[in-house]
Design a protein around this motif. Structure first.
Motif, PDB file in Angstrom:
ATOM      1  N   CYS A 204      48.012 -41.930 -37.066  1.00 50.28           N
ATOM      2  CA  CYS A 204      47.927 -43.197 -36.341  1.00 50.28           C
ATOM      3  C   CYS A 204      49.349 -43.996 -36.566  1.00 50.28           C
ATOM      4  O   CYS A 204      49.165 -44.513 -37.748  1.00 50.28           O
ATOM      5  CB  CYS A 204      46.717 -44.019 -36.259  1.00 50.28           C
ATOM      6  N   GLY A 205      50.018 -44.524 -35.743  1.00 54.68           N
ATOM      7  CA  GLY A 205      51.051 -45.559 -35.910  1.00 54.68           C
ATOM      8  C   GLY A 205      52.194 -44.854 -36.759  1.00 54.68           C
ATOM      9  O   GLY A 205      52.297 -43.548 -36.574  1.00 54.68           O
ATOM     10  N   GLU A 206      53.340 -45.735 -37.162  1.00 55.81           N
ATOM     11  CA  GLU A 206      54.489 -45.207 -37.457  1.00 55.81           C
ATOM     12  C   GLU A 206      54.493 -45.179 -39.295  1.00 55.81           C
ATOM     13  O   GLU A 206      55.574 -44.939 -39.721  1.00 55.81           O
ATOM     14  CB  GLU A 206      55.633 -46.372 -36.929  1.00 55.81           C
ATOM     15  N   LYS A 207      53.425 -45.633 -39.773  1.00 55.33           N
ATOM     16  CA  LYS A 207      53.506 -45.599 -41.233  1.00 55.33           C
ATOM     17  C   LYS A 207      52.110 -44.951 -41.653  1.00 55.33           C
ATOM     18  O   LYS A 207      51.239 -44.858 -40.780  1.00 55.33           O
ATOM     19  CB  LYS A 207      53.520 -46.847 -41.792  1.00 55.33           C
ATOM     20  N   ILE A 208      51.901 -44.573 -42.981  1.00 59.64           N
ATOM     21  CA  ILE A 208      50.879 -44.037 -43.407  1.00 59.64           C
ATOM     22  C   ILE A 208      49.586 -45.127 -43.419  1.00 59.64           C
ATOM     23  O   ILE A 208      49.638 -46.328 -43.752  1.00 59.64           O
ATOM     24  CB  ILE A 208      51.079 -43.662 -45.171  1.00 59.64           C
ATOM     25  N   SER A 209      48.613 -44.601 -42.968  1.00 58.61           N
ATOM     26  CA  SER A 209      47.259 -45.185 -42.745  1.00 58.61           C
ATOM     27  C   SER A 209      46.164 -44.685 -43.709  1.00 58.61           C
ATOM     28  O   SER A 209      46.383 -43.798 -44.355  1.00 58.61           O
ATOM     29  CB  SER A 209      46.901 -45.476 -41.490  1.00 58.61           C
ATOM     30  N   ALA A 210      45.091 -45.571 -43.568  1.00 54.99           N
ATOM     31  CA  ALA A 210      43.910 -45.150 -44.608  1.00 54.99           C
ATOM     32  C   ALA A 210      43.634 -43.517 -44.112  1.00 54.99           C
ATOM     33  O   ALA A 210      42.963 -43.042 -44.660  1.00 54.99           O
ATOM     34  CB  ALA A 210      42.827 -46.145 -44.261  1.00 54.99           C
ATOM     35  N   ILE A 211      43.640 -43.221 -42.939  1.00 60.10           N
ATOM     36  CA  ILE A 211      43.391 -41.941 -42.382  1.00 60.10           C
ATOM     37  C   ILE A 211      44.215 -40.806 -42.914  1.00 60.10           C
ATOM     38  O   ILE A 211      43.562 -40.037 -43.514  1.00 60.10           O
ATOM     39  CB  ILE A 211      43.392 -42.016 -40.874  1.00 60.10           C
ATOM     40  N   ASP A 212      45.287 -41.165 -43.211  1.00 58.01           N
ATOM     41  CA  ASP A 212      46.197 -40.244 -43.806  1.00 58.01           C
ATOM     42  C   ASP A 212      45.804 -40.079 -45.468  1.00 58.01           C
ATOM     43  O   ASP A 212      45.948 -39.185 -45.910  1.00 58.01           O
ATOM     44  CB  ASP A 212      47.715 -40.644 -43.769  1.00 58.01           C
ATOM     45  N   LEU A 213      45.573 -41.190 -45.672  1.00 57.90           N
ATOM     46  CA  LEU A 213      44.986 -41.184 -47.525  1.00 57.90           C
ATOM     47  C   LEU A 213      43.879 -40.336 -47.531  1.00 57.90           C
ATOM     48  O   LEU A 213      43.709 -39.634 -48.503  1.00 57.90           O
ATOM     49  CB  LEU A 213      44.984 -42.668 -47.977  1.00 57.90           C
ATOM     50  N   MET A 214      42.897 -40.479 -46.632  1.00 55.44           N
ATOM     51  CA  MET A 214      41.664 -39.892 -46.624  1.00 55.44           C
ATOM     52  C   MET A 214      41.945 -38.406 -46.597  1.00 55.44           C
ATOM     53  O   MET A 214      41.548 -37.547 -47.144  1.00 55.44           O
ATOM     54  CB  MET A 214      40.644 -40.295 -45.575  1.00 55.44           C
ATOM     55  N   LEU A 215      42.816 -37.937 -45.667  1.00 58.47           N
ATOM     56  CA  LEU A 215      43.230 -36.550 -45.353  1.00 58.47           C
ATOM     57  C   LEU A 215      44.018 -35.889 -46.536  1.00 58.47           C
ATOM     58  O   LEU A 215      43.527 -34.708 -46.789  1.00 58.47           O
ATOM     59  CB  LEU A 215      44.046 -36.527 -44.280  1.00 58.47           C
ATOM     60  N   ALA A 216      44.638 -36.865 -47.281  1.00 57.72           N
ATOM     61  CA  ALA A 216      45.368 -36.085 -48.508  1.00 57.72           C
ATOM     62  C   ALA A 216      44.155 -35.943 -49.594  1.00 57.72           C
ATOM     63  O   ALA A 216      44.265 -34.866 -50.324  1.00 57.72           O
ATOM     64  CB  ALA A 216      46.261 -36.968 -48.977  1.00 57.72           C
ATOM     65  N   VAL A 217      43.090 -36.686 -49.652  1.00 55.54           N
ATOM     66  CA  VAL A 217      42.148 -36.431 -50.915  1.00 55.54           C
ATOM     67  C   VAL A 217      41.501 -35.225 -50.321  1.00 55.54           C
ATOM     68  O   VAL A 217      41.030 -34.396 -51.198  1.00 55.54           O
ATOM     69  CB  VAL A 217      41.348 -37.779 -50.761  1.00 55.54           C
ATOM     70  N   TYR A 218      40.747 -35.191 -49.045  1.00 59.58           N
ATOM     71  CA  TYR A 218      40.077 -34.247 -48.838  1.00 59.58           C
ATOM     72  C   TYR A 218      40.814 -32.676 -48.928  1.00 59.58           C
ATOM     73  O   TYR A 218      40.276 -31.847 -49.372  1.00 59.58           O
ATOM     74  CB  TYR A 218      39.509 -34.434 -47.193  1.00 59.58           C
ATOM     75  N   ALA A 219      42.051 -32.722 -48.548  1.00 55.75           N
ATOM     76  CA  ALA A 219      42.793 -31.601 -48.607  1.00 55.75           C
ATOM     77  C   ALA A 219      42.855 -30.889 -50.006  1.00 55.75           C
ATOM     78  O   ALA A 219      42.866 -29.870 -50.239  1.00 55.75           O
ATOM     79  CB  ALA A 219      44.380 -31.812 -48.240  1.00 55.75           C
ATOM     80  N   ASN A 220      43.041 -31.816 -50.749  1.00 53.92           N
ATOM     81  CA  ASN A 220      42.999 -31.483 -52.413  1.00 53.92           C
ATOM     82  C   ASN A 220      41.728 -30.703 -52.584  1.00 53.92           C
ATOM     83  O   ASN A 220      41.566 -29.960 -53.566  1.00 53.92           O
ATOM     84  CB  ASN A 220      43.122 -32.683 -53.021  1.00 53.92           C
ATOM     85  N   TRP A 221      40.467 -30.869 -52.126  1.00 49.35           N
ATOM     86  CA  TRP A 221      39.142 -30.490 -52.409  1.00 49.35           C
ATOM     87  C   TRP A 221      39.250 -28.934 -52.281  1.00 49.35           C
ATOM     88  O   TRP A 221      38.651 -28.304 -52.836  1.00 49.35           O
ATOM     89  CB  TRP A 221      38.106 -31.061 -51.727  1.00 49.35           C
ATOM     90  N   GLY A 222      40.274 -28.539 -51.294  1.00 53.21           N
ATOM     91  CA  GLY A 222      40.282 -27.074 -50.942  1.00 53.21           C
ATOM     92  C   GLY A 222      40.651 -26.136 -52.331  1.00 53.21           C
ATOM     93  O   GLY A 222      40.502 -25.084 -52.472  1.00 53.21           O
ATOM     94  N   ASN A 223      41.263 -26.766 -53.200  1.00 54.95           N
ATOM     95  CA  ASN A 223      41.953 -26.218 -54.498  1.00 54.95           C
ATOM     96  C   ASN A 223      40.695 -25.891 -55.205  1.00 54.95           C
ATOM     97  O   ASN A 223      41.002 -25.088 -56.313  1.00 54.95           O
ATOM     98  CB  ASN A 223      42.861 -27.253 -54.898  1.00 54.95           C
ATOM     99  N   TYR A 224      39.640 -26.322 -55.180  1.00 54.89           N
ATOM    100  CA  TYR A 224      38.315 -26.011 -56.280  1.00 54.89           C
ATOM    101  C   TYR A 224      37.762 -24.615 -55.704  1.00 54.89           C
ATOM    102  O   TYR A 224      36.939 -24.185 -56.575  1.00 54.89           O
ATOM    103  CB  TYR A 224      37.543 -27.140 -56.054  1.00 54.89           C
TER     104      TYR A 224
END
Length: 201
Positions: free
Chosen positions: A145-165
């Motif tokens: 959403c928008g032209e810069k990183i938002s809280a949504i993008d921050l959340m997605l990055a955290v969740y994506a990392n969980w797949g490494n487990y």
């Protein structure tokens, strides 16, 4: 000053990064360091944010409170833009997050190895589909959403990392991987990670 109850690598990391992005000082409190944490949050989960006498226990509610309180642009657009942001925030917090939670439940809560593998594979397929929705959203934009990183993008990055487990094949599209790379290098996100590592050291 805000107080944020967190666990390393948990979804509280996105809240921490958002606070840093908003220029807000915050005291980090590790969940494991608190006796009777269930008295603070009966679900025993993070994040929990305290703002004076206000105690917030749900990630999406925390995000909306912080953005509203500090006049962030995500909530300053038209009614349609605000609704769209909220929709994607809920997609991250209430759809994608629980899909990853199923992986942790299966790996820890199921005794039957066959049942565990069946649930893990179905959850991985579900996650691949959800990330496909994100990939489609990013077709003509760098951020959700928008032209810069938002809280949504921050959340997605955290969740994506969980797949490494987990030794599972969760497919991420090229545009999604680029988004996650941008977030990983975003100063507020980097500082949040470094702060967690410093506390744990």
């Amino acid at each position: 000053m805000y107080k944020l109850y967190y666990m390393p690598g948990a979804c509280s990391r996105a809240i921490h990064a958002l606070l840093l992005d908003l220029g807000q000082p915050v005291e980090l409190i590790a969940r494991e360091s608190v006796e009777n944490f269930r008295e603070i949050n009966p679900t025993n989960q993070v994040p929990v944010l305290t703002d004076g006498d206000l105690v917030l226990r749900e990630g999406a509610a925390i995000v909306l409170h912080l953005l509203d309180k500090h006049g962030a642009p995500e909530l300053q657009g038209t009614a349609g833009q605000r609704a769209e942001f909220t929709q994607w925030l809920m997609f991250a917090n209430a759809t994608l997050h629980p899909a990853y939670s199923l992986l942790f439940f299966a790996s820890r809560g199921l005794e039957s190895e066959d049942a565990k593998q069946e649930v893990l594979q179905k959850a991985a397929a579900r996650l691949t589909g959800l990330w496909g929705i994100v990939e489609a959203r990013l077709q003509n934009r760098e951020f959700v959403c928008g032209e810069k990183i938002s809280a949504i993008d921050l959340m997605l990055a955290v969740y994506a990392n969980w797949g490494n487990y987990f030794p599972l094949d969760i497919e991420l599209g090229e545009r999604t991987r680029k988004l996650l790379h941008r977030v990983a290098e975003y100063p507020a996100f980097v500082r949040a990670v470094e702060a967690e590592e410093a506390v744990a050291a």
